[in-house]
Write an enzyme that holds these catalytic residues in place. Structure first.
Site, PDB file in Angstrom:
ATOM      1  N   ASP A 338       0.831  -1.194   0.000  1.00  0.00           N
ATOM      2  CA  ASP A 338       0.000   0.000   0.000  1.00  0.00           C
ATOM      3  C   ASP A 338       0.872   1.253   0.000  1.00  0.00           C
ATOM      4  O   ASP A 338       1.840   1.338   0.772  1.00  0.00           O
ATOM      5  CB  ASP A 338      -0.899  -0.022   1.244  1.00  0.00           C
ATOM      6  CG  ASP A 338      -1.808   1.178   1.342  1.00  0.00           C
ATOM      7  OD1 ASP A 338      -2.702   1.321   0.491  1.00  0.00           O
ATOM      8  OD2 ASP A 338      -1.605   1.992   2.270  1.00  0.00           O
ATOM      9  N   GLU A 375       1.696  -0.403  -5.084  1.00  0.00           N
ATOM     10  CA  GLU A 375       0.821   0.726  -5.387  1.00  0.00           C
ATOM     11  C   GLU A 375       1.773   1.923  -5.498  1.00  0.00           C
ATOM     12  O   GLU A 375       2.178   2.498  -4.497  1.00  0.00           O
ATOM     13  CB  GLU A 375      -0.207   0.952  -4.281  1.00  0.00           C
ATOM     14  CG  GLU A 375      -1.180   2.071  -4.610  1.00  0.00           C
ATOM     15  CD  GLU A 375      -2.149   2.371  -3.468  1.00  0.00           C
ATOM     16  OE1 GLU A 375      -3.312   2.714  -3.765  1.00  0.00           O
ATOM     17  OE2 GLU A 375      -1.744   2.274  -2.294  1.00  0.00           O
TER      18      GLU A 375
END
Length: 524
Positions: A338, A375
């Site tokens: 993330d 990401e």
């Protein structure tokens, strides 16, 4: 009996002579180990003071305690200077969780507010760690990594709780929203043709890290990078979450489905300077977090109040140890990082090409067979899709431009045909290296951020009012089209058109040359 112990392994480790405890703190002046009889005991049954001369090697505090073993509940108190303008936030009134905790208990009495009040003893309301079993005691029944090639991988992103919590899931009531509940849905996943599930955060997070009267549902608020989230366990014993999650991984592997974890190494649940002291902040604030020049405030590249100092040597070690643990002892198959661009920021917060932690992940032999997915952006404007970790041969990337271009094409924006062609071909306009495999692009249309697929064909605008943030949560630019009516409608022609648009999205996604991130049909 208590003896000096060893600095390695970090955390709490069962040995033939008892349990060895080791924790990192460069700047504290004293440390206490607290032993509790039960997860919710208001006070420790035993307090053991560690001495610099006998129980400290370099920056590691350690001790071996005999006559205890797996299941022992423990925590720490750290002593030192409270000087926020110097980056020091020691508060000996706070009971601290071991950063290497394998299981976290104490939730029945836990108070995030009590952990936020300087000088107020929160022992009765603090989280505690549990000493885990020797991992060799779990029977994996011959389970081995699946190593599914990227080229044949179809990833289904799901939320452990949301996927099975509704009665329509057909899951047994006592297992809804639990690891065991997902096991019951494996035939459904097989029917869809899924080859991997990407689980939204299952690292232990703080459900109370939310606005008053709200709960943190999504899990992007980690408090332990080694412990499975205990609230997702259908069992009640203090170590059951570990084995129930192992059971899930083993069952998915038997069905030919890999397990990818969405991991949040960009920030923690301790929040900003006004947040609670739960673990890292109270053990070594300067080591674990990026701080502003005035040292009293936290750099916030995550958008969540703090930023983990991923390229500090100790934090890099912790991240790698966490990944090792989930691969070697829990058998997961990969990780989606993330806001991974945060990990490319230096100890001063500046982006740099040769991030030690990212190159360590890239080249590590323990992780060599796993999938690593970035990401490739952060909350402070650093956007690296197509250029994440320059020279990397391993990291795949969530392809945000693919998502946007396909959405624009399906809603008939002008000038998008050539961009769609690039999307279908594996985005050669983004991934410019001639030796790049197309598999670097993780193609997706919708995910846990923003609209579901049904929203995408039903709304021109977002309406995120329920969380009390005045519709500020999420992007305003969704490239969506409501097909003629905003929101729910009983107009049959519009509903037929919406279904056709959904099928168009599926068709383009599944025909594109790369990996398909199938988050399309999540409606939670």
């Amino acid at each position: 009996m208590v003896i000096n112990g060893q600095p390695f392994p970090i955390g709490a480790t069962v040995t033939p002579n008892g349990v060895n405890f080791s924790v990192f703190s460069k700047s504290c002046t004293g440390l206490e180990l607290l032993l509790f009889d039960e997860p919710n005991s208001p006070q420790p049954s035993r307090v053991i003071q560690l001495h610099k001369k006998h129980n400290k090697t370099f920056y590691y505090w350690h001790i071996l305690v005999s006559n205890i073993g797996a299941g022992q509940v423990y925590a720490y108190r750290a002593y030192g200077l409270y000087a926020p303008d110097q980056g020091l936030r020691f508060d000996s009134s706070k009971v601290l969780l071991d950063p290497y905790a394998r299981a976290v208990v104490g939730w029945d009495n836990y108070s995030r507010e009590a952990a936020s009040c300087f000088g107020k003893d929160n022992c009765a309301q603090a989280l505690r760690a549990v000493v885990a079993d020797d991992p060799k005691t779990y029977d994996w029944e011959g389970d081995l990594p699946l190593r599914t090639p990227y080229a044949t991988t179809v990833i289904y992103e799901l939320h452990i709780d949301g996927f099975t919590r509704h009665p329509s899931s057909g899951v047994s009531p006592e297992k809804r929203g639990k690891y065991a509940g997902l096991i019951e849905k494996i035939p459904y996943l097989q029917e869809l043709g899924i080859t991997a599930v990407e689980l939204l955060p299952i690292h232990q997070f703080d459900p109370n890290d939310a606005r008053p009267s709200h709960k943190n549902y999504w899990g992007y608020s980690t408090i332990s990078f080694f412990a499975p989230h205990s609230h997702y366990s259908s069992r009640s014993d203090r170590l059951d979450p570990i084995n129930e999650f192992r059971d899930l991984v083993k069952a998915l592997h038997r069905a030919g489905i890999e397990v990818i974890l969405d991991v949040v190494f960009n920030h923690t649940a301790e929040g900003s300077q006004d947040g609670p002291t739960l673990s890292f902040k109270g053990l070594d604030n300067q080591a674990y977090y990026l701080l502003e020049p005035n040292q009293a405030e936290y750099s916030n590249y995550s958008g969540c109040g703090n930023t983990l100092k991923a390229n500090h040597p100790m934090v890099t070690r912790m991240i790698l140890d966490s990944l090792y643990y989930w691969v070697a002892e829990i058998h997961v198959d990969g990780f989606r990082f993330d806001l991974a661009s945060v990990l490319s920021r230096s100890k001063l917060g500046q982006p740099f090409a040769d991030s030690p932690v990212l190159w360590a992940i890239e080249t590590d032999p323990v992780l060599a067979g796993t999938k690593v997915i970035a990401e490739a952006w952060d909350a402070a404007g650093l956007y690296q899709v197509g250029s994440f970790l320059e020279g990397s041969d391993r990291f795949a990337e969530w392809n945000g431009p693919y998502r946007d271009d396909v959405r624009r094409f399906v809603k008939s924006d002008r000038g998008i045909v050539s961009r769609l062609a690039a999307c279908v071909m594996g985005s050669p306009d983004i991934y410019l290296r001639p030796d790049y495999e197309p598999n670097h692009s993780i193609n997706f249309i919708t995910c846990h951020d923003g609209f579901t697929l049904n929203d995408l064909v039903s709304y021109n605008y977002k309406y995120n009012e329920a969380n009390g943030e005045n519709n500020s949560d999420g992007t305003n630019d969704n490239n969506s089209w409501n097909c003629g009516v905003e929101g729910v409608t009983d107009d049959l022609e519009i509903e037929i058109l919406r279904l056709r648009q959904i099928k168009n999205f599926f068709t383009i996604l599944l025909c594109s040359y790369s990996i398909c991130e199938d988050s399309l049909i999540k409606l939670y």
